[in-house]
Design a protein around this motif. Structure first.
Motif, short mmCIF file in Angstrom:
data_model
loop_
_atom_site.label_atom_id
_atom_site.label_comp_id
_atom_site.label_asym_id
_atom_site.label_seq_id
_atom_site.Cartn_x
_atom_site.Cartn_y
_atom_site.Cartn_z
N VAL A 160 0.89 -1.04 -0.38
CA VAL A 160 -0.05 -0.25 -0.22
C VAL A 160 0.79 1.62 0.34
CG1 VAL A 160 -1.73 1.39 1.20
CG2 VAL A 160 -1.79 -1.34 1.36
N LEU A 161 2.03 1.36 0.78
CA LEU A 161 2.83 2.29 0.32
C LEU A 161 3.47 2.72 -0.46
CD1 LEU A 161 5.16 0.69 4.23
CD2 LEU A 161 3.26 3.09 3.66
N ASP A 162 4.33 3.58 -0.54
CA ASP A 162 5.01 4.86 -2.30
C ASP A 162 5.68 5.45 -1.63
OD1 ASP A 162 5.39 5.41 -4.43
OD2 ASP A 162 2.93 5.80 -4.93
N ARG A 163 6.81 5.25 -2.86
CA ARG A 163 8.09 6.70 -2.25
C ARG A 163 7.31 8.10 -1.81
NH1 ARG A 163 11.68 8.10 -1.59
NH2 ARG A 163 12.77 9.08 -3.21
N VAL A 164 6.38 8.56 -1.88
CA VAL A 164 5.31 9.92 -1.07
C VAL A 164 5.02 9.33 -0.33
CG1 VAL A 164 3.88 11.18 -2.33
CG2 VAL A 164 5.35 9.91 -4.05
N PRO A 165 5.08 10.05 1.21
CA PRO A 165 4.44 9.65 2.12
C PRO A 165 3.46 9.89 2.37
CG PRO A 165 6.66 11.45 2.43
CD PRO A 165 6.35 10.82 1.03
N ARG A 166 2.93 8.81 2.81
CA ARG A 166 0.97 8.70 3.45
C ARG A 166 1.50 8.82 5.37
NH1 ARG A 166 -0.90 7.62 -1.47
NH2 ARG A 166 0.46 6.74 -3.32
N SER A 167 -0.17 8.83 5.13
CA SER A 167 -0.25 8.83 6.56
C SER A 167 -0.67 7.47 6.99
CB SER A 167 -1.66 10.21 7.12
OG SER A 167 -2.80 9.98 6.46
N PHE A 168 -1.22 7.60 8.28
CA PHE A 168 -2.00 6.07 8.88
C PHE A 168 -2.53 5.89 8.33
CE2 PHE A 168 -3.91 3.38 11.80
CZ PHE A 168 -2.99 2.86 12.26
N ASP A 169 -3.55 7.03 8.48
CA ASP A 169 -4.71 7.18 8.13
C ASP A 169 -5.34 5.95 6.99
OD1 ASP A 169 -5.85 7.52 10.77
OD2 ASP A 169 -6.48 9.44 10.22
N GLU A 170 -4.59 7.50 5.60
CA GLU A 170 -4.28 6.32 4.40
C GLU A 170 -3.41 5.21 3.54
OE1 GLU A 170 -3.01 10.30 1.74
OE2 GLU A 170 -1.55 9.84 2.44
N VAL A 171 -3.05 4.34 4.49
CA VAL A 171 -2.71 3.48 4.64
C VAL A 171 -3.68 2.52 4.76
CG1 VAL A 171 -0.96 2.22 5.18
CG2 VAL A 171 -0.12 4.08 4.69
N LEU A 172 -4.24 2.70 5.94
CA LEU A 172 -4.87 2.17 6.70
C LEU A 172 -6.63 2.26 5.58
CD1 LEU A 172 -6.29 0.52 9.63
CD2 LEU A 172 -6.98 2.68 9.93
N ALA A 173 -6.29 2.80 4.80
CA ALA A 173 -7.82 3.02 4.54
C ALA A 173 -7.85 1.99 2.88
CB ALA A 173 -7.97 4.34 3.77
N GLY A 191 13.58 -2.39 7.97
CA GLY A 191 14.86 -1.10 6.98
C GLY A 191 13.54 -1.04 5.58
N LEU A 192 12.68 -0.90 5.77
CA LEU A 192 11.99 -1.43 4.39
C LEU A 192 11.19 -0.27 4.37
CD1 LEU A 192 10.86 -4.70 4.24
CD2 LEU A 192 12.29 -3.55 2.64
N VAL A 193 10.52 0.35 5.53
CA VAL A 193 10.13 1.75 5.85
C VAL A 193 10.52 2.84 6.84
CG1 VAL A 193 7.75 2.18 6.51
CG2 VAL A 193 8.05 0.56 4.78
N ILE A 194 9.80 3.93 6.05
CA ILE A 194 10.93 4.82 7.64
C ILE A 194 9.74 5.45 7.66
CG2 ILE A 194 11.31 6.48 5.24
CD1 ILE A 194 13.56 7.50 6.78
N GLN A 195 9.42 6.33 8.45
CA GLN A 195 8.21 7.18 9.68
C GLN A 195 9.12 8.72 9.90
OE1 GLN A 195 5.67 7.51 13.11
NE2 GLN A 195 7.27 5.56 13.12
N HIS A 196 8.23 9.48 9.10
CA HIS A 196 8.78 10.55 9.32
C HIS A 196 7.46 11.78 9.86
CE1 HIS A 196 10.67 10.72 5.06
NE2 HIS A 196 10.01 10.07 5.01
N PRO A 197 8.21 12.46 11.03
CA PRO A 197 7.21 13.26 11.82
C PRO A 197 5.81 13.77 11.22
CG PRO A 197 9.19 14.59 11.32
CD PRO A 197 8.88 12.90 10.48
N GLY A 198 5.21 13.37 12.55
CA GLY A 198 3.61 13.34 11.76
C GLY A 198 2.82 11.99 11.33
N ARG A 199 3.79 10.88 12.17
CA ARG A 199 3.30 9.63 11.58
C ARG A 199 3.23 9.46 10.20
NH1 ARG A 199 -1.30 5.92 14.79
NH2 ARG A 199 -0.09 4.10 14.87
#
Length: 373
Positions: A327-340, A360-368
């Motif tokens: 579901v994830l991408d190279r563009v940061p996505r919020s927790f709610d977006e991933v959940l949806a 090491g496959l995902v990075i979390q940015h500030p703001g979850r």
């Protein structure tokens, strides 16, 4: 190869290209013009410029320049012809050749001119510094950049003499990716950049510029291109900078864009390192003491990262973690977006994301916000 054909662009893109070639017409004025045209710039190209120029919301200098243009289609053709003459491509926001990270920034240009072959998404770090560092520093900068690139991280800089160019060469030494953002148009290179270009083209590097054909470098174009260097990168590293070094503009741009900023500390008696030391002292940059710190800053862990579908790290992931990764991408996505986009419960998704981070496959940015490495 760069595609320089003129018939692949939409009417909207051709109009945008024509307007971008008018000196003094920037993103804000483009936005005003688009609103004036009812949301479509292409409508302005459907009639002579003189029919809409008087009422258009334009600064007087831009109005005077446009008064000399009979129609925007003619101007677009002229720009594309000059691009074709030197195999220069045009990348509009949203296209694969336009850096995705740069498109996220507030002051991103609507298009870029480029020469070279833009590669797939990867982690990238801006590596910049003084044109005239202390004696013996350039070999170190080249070696440091080579080690960064050997980890699979792209090196972004400005092709200027000194540290910038040493970092490009270091990436090329490693067979890695390197991008250069210039303060001139790509058909107005200085002699040293012209000599560097064939090495870039032969070894997978890319030259970028926001400036249309024919624009030469000036004291105003260099500070503005620094925001592009930072914006196209996941982090910014200042290797060597005096108190008045132009590379400090890149650090400032990186901070404004929310990028991690690092600086290589130097001897307090070395005036050439005063800018780096001040960044660290004032809390505007983290001290960088090793290549591993650069990798961590961009969220890259070469000792742990394994391409999805290959190796034991991927095989050992839970079904939930693999599903979340898709579901994830190279563009940061919020927790709610991933959940949806997933079929997981909030608790299961939280656990899966932690697992992906530890792998090491995902990075979390500030703001979850979560992003693929």
């Amino acid at each position: 190869m760069v595609d320089v054909t003129t018939d692949k662009h939409t009417a909207e893109q051709r109009t945008l290209l024509a307007l971008w070639a008018v000196p003094g017409l920037g993103p804000r004025t483009l936005g005003n013009l688009r609103a004036f045209a009812g949301g479509s710039l292409a409508r302005l190209a459907a009639c002579p410029v003189k029919d809409w120029l008087v009422e258009a919301p334009l600064p007087m200098p831009v109005r005077r320049r446009l008064a000399e243009v009979p129609e925007l289609g003619f101007l677009a053709d002229r720009v594309l012809e000059r691009c074709a003459a030197v195999a220069m491509g045009v990348a509009f926001q949203g296209e694969p050749a336009y850096p995705a990270r740069l498109a996220e920034t507030e002051d991103a240009p609507p298009l870029l001119f480029y020469r070279g072959q833009v590669g797939p998404p990867r982690r990238r770090v801006a590596m910049v510094g003084s044109r005239h560092p202390d004696q013996g520093f350039l070999p170190f900068a080249r070696s440091f950049a080579r080690q960064v690139a050997e980890g699979g991280v792209g090196v972004v800089s400005g092709a200027a003499a000194g540290v910038d160019r040493a970092c490009h060469w270091g990436a090329l030494d490693a067979g890695g990716e390197t991008w250069a953002f210039l303060g001139s148009a790509l058909d107005a290179l200085d002699p040293a950049q012209a000599k560097l270009l064939p090495h870039f083209l032969a070894r997978g590097g890319v030259f970028f510029s926001e400036l249309p054909p024919g624009v030469r470098a000036s004291t105003t174009t260099f500070p503005r291109r620094n925001r592009l260097i930072a914006g196209a990168s996941d982090a910014v590293l200042i290797l060597r900078a005096g108190a008045a070094s132009g590379s400090l503009y890149t650090a400032e741009a990186g901070r404004a864009q929310g990028r991690p900023v690092l600086a290589l500390p130097g001897d307090v008696m070395n005036e050439g390192a005063a800018g780096c030391n001040a960044l660290i002292r004032d809390g505007h940059a983290r001290a960088c003491l090793s290549v591993h710190e650069v990798w961590r800053a961009v969220g890259f862990h070469p000792e742990r990262s394994v391409p999805p579908g290959e190796g034991s790290s991927w095989d050992e992931l839970s079904v939930e973690a693999r599903g979340a990764y898709q579901v994830l991408d190279r563009v940061p996505r919020s927790f709610d977006e991933v959940l949806a986009g997933s079929q997981l419960s909030p608790a299961a998704l939280s656990s899966a994301l932690v697992e992906l981070e530890l792998s090491g496959l995902v990075i979390q940015h500030p703001g979850r916000l979560f992003e693929k490495v």
